[in-house]
Motif scaffolding. Structure first.
Motif, PDB file in Angstrom:
ATOM      1  N   ARG A   1       1.587   6.838  -6.725  1.00 27.71           N
ATOM      2  CA  ARG A   1       0.487   7.758  -7.041  1.00 27.71           C
ATOM      3  C   ARG A   1       0.918   9.204  -6.791  1.00 27.71           C
ATOM      4  NH1 ARG A   1      -3.455   5.026  -4.852  1.00 27.71           N
ATOM      5  NH2 ARG A   1      -3.039   5.780  -2.773  1.00 27.71           N
ATOM      6  N   GLU A   2       1.654   9.442  -5.701  1.00 29.48           N
ATOM      7  CA  GLU A   2       2.115  10.800  -5.400  1.00 29.48           C
ATOM      8  C   GLU A   2       3.108  11.290  -6.448  1.00 29.48           C
ATOM      9  OE1 GLU A   2       3.497  10.639  -1.368  1.00 29.48           O
ATOM     10  OE2 GLU A   2       1.464  10.636  -0.566  1.00 29.48           O
ATOM     11  N   ARG A   3       3.963  10.414  -6.966  1.00 28.45           N
ATOM     12  CA  ARG A   3       4.890  10.806  -8.029  1.00 28.45           C
ATOM     13  C   ARG A   3       4.120  11.175  -9.285  1.00 28.45           C
ATOM     14  NH1 ARG A   3       8.266   6.591  -5.957  1.00 28.45           N
ATOM     15  NH2 ARG A   3       7.366   5.116  -7.433  1.00 28.45           N
TER      16      ARG A   3
ATOM     17  N   MET B   1       0.829  -1.188   0.000  1.00 22.90           N
ATOM     18  CA  MET B   1       0.000   0.000   0.000  1.00 22.90           C
ATOM     19  C   MET B   1       0.879   1.260   0.000  1.00 22.90           C
ATOM     20  SD  MET B   1      -3.326   1.024   2.357  1.00 22.90           S
ATOM     21  CE  MET B   1      -2.662   0.197   3.751  1.00 22.90           C
ATOM     22  N   LEU B   2       1.954   1.251   0.760  1.00 21.31           N
ATOM     23  CA  LEU B   2       2.857   2.387   0.801  1.00 21.31           C
ATOM     24  C   LEU B   2       3.520   2.603  -0.565  1.00 21.31           C
ATOM     25  CD1 LEU B   2       4.246   4.625   2.354  1.00 21.31           C
ATOM     26  CD2 LEU B   2       5.946   2.965   3.117  1.00 21.31           C
ATOM     27  N   ARG B   3       3.919   1.520  -1.212  1.00 23.96           N
ATOM     28  CA  ARG B   3       4.521   1.640  -2.549  1.00 23.96           C
ATOM     29  C   ARG B   3       3.537   2.225  -3.542  1.00 23.96           C
ATOM     30  NH1 ARG B   3       7.631  -4.148  -2.908  1.00 23.96           N
ATOM     31  NH2 ARG B   3       9.387  -3.585  -1.563  1.00 23.96           N
TER      32      ARG B   3
ATOM     33  N   ALA C   1       2.424  14.515  -8.734  1.00 21.19           N
ATOM     34  CA  ALA C   1       3.391  15.608  -8.813  1.00 21.19           C
ATOM     35  C   ALA C   1       3.720  15.933 -10.266  1.00 21.19           C
ATOM     36  CB  ALA C   1       4.658  15.258  -8.046  1.00 21.19           C
ATOM     37  N   LYS C   2       3.830  14.916 -11.122  1.00 16.81           N
ATOM     38  CA  LYS C   2       4.100  15.155 -12.540  1.00 16.81           C
ATOM     39  C   LYS C   2       2.937  15.897 -13.188  1.00 16.81           C
ATOM     40  CE  LYS C   2       7.183  11.374 -13.812  1.00 16.81           C
ATOM     41  NZ  LYS C   2       7.311  10.184 -14.666  1.00 16.81           N
ATOM     42  N   ILE C   3       1.725  15.458 -12.887  1.00 17.42           N
ATOM     43  CA  ILE C   3       0.535  16.106 -13.449  1.00 17.42           C
ATOM     44  C   ILE C   3       0.447  17.548 -12.971  1.00 17.42           C
ATOM     45  CG2 ILE C   3      -1.998  16.116 -13.438  1.00 17.42           C
ATOM     46  CD1 ILE C   3      -1.804  13.015 -13.323  1.00 17.42           C
ATOM     47  N   ALA C   4       0.694  17.774 -11.691  1.00 12.51           N
ATOM     48  CA  ALA C   4       0.631  19.127 -11.136  1.00 12.51           C
ATOM     49  C   ALA C   4       1.678  20.021 -11.790  1.00 12.51           C
ATOM     50  CB  ALA C   4       0.832  19.088  -9.627  1.00 12.51           C
TER      51      ALA C   4
END
Length: 85
Positions: free
Chosen positions: A23-25, A16-18, A28-31
């Motif tokens: 998802r956060e990476r 789940m952490l992976r 961040a790319k989309i943002a």
């Protein structure tokens, strides 16, 4: 140990952490791409716009130009703006 059945396997929390980190990476790319697109819009004088959204690798926005509403496409990679459709 050489017996593969004794190897440690990631537990549910690790998996789940992976997934969360992945998802956060991606987020961040989309943002980052969205920020570039918004900066391009503003640099081209489109400070006021609506209906800004992603469409494939680009972003689309409705702007007011010469008294007319039109949709434009912003490519955050090349920095270009073009008419939509």
């Amino acid at each position: 140990f050489t017996d593969p059945s004794l190897a440690l396997r990631p537990g549910p929390r690790t998996r789940m952490l992976r997934l969360r980190m992945q998802r956060e990476r991606i987020d961040a790319k989309i943002a980052s791409r969205m920020t570039r697109a918004l900066n391009i819009l503003e640099a081209h004088g489109f400070g006021r716009f609506e209906d800004f959204h992603a469409e494939g690798a680009a972003f689309v926005a409705t702007v007011l130009k010469d008294g007319h509403r039109q949709q434009i496409v912003i490519d955050p990679e090349s920095g270009t703006i073009s008419n939509h459709g």
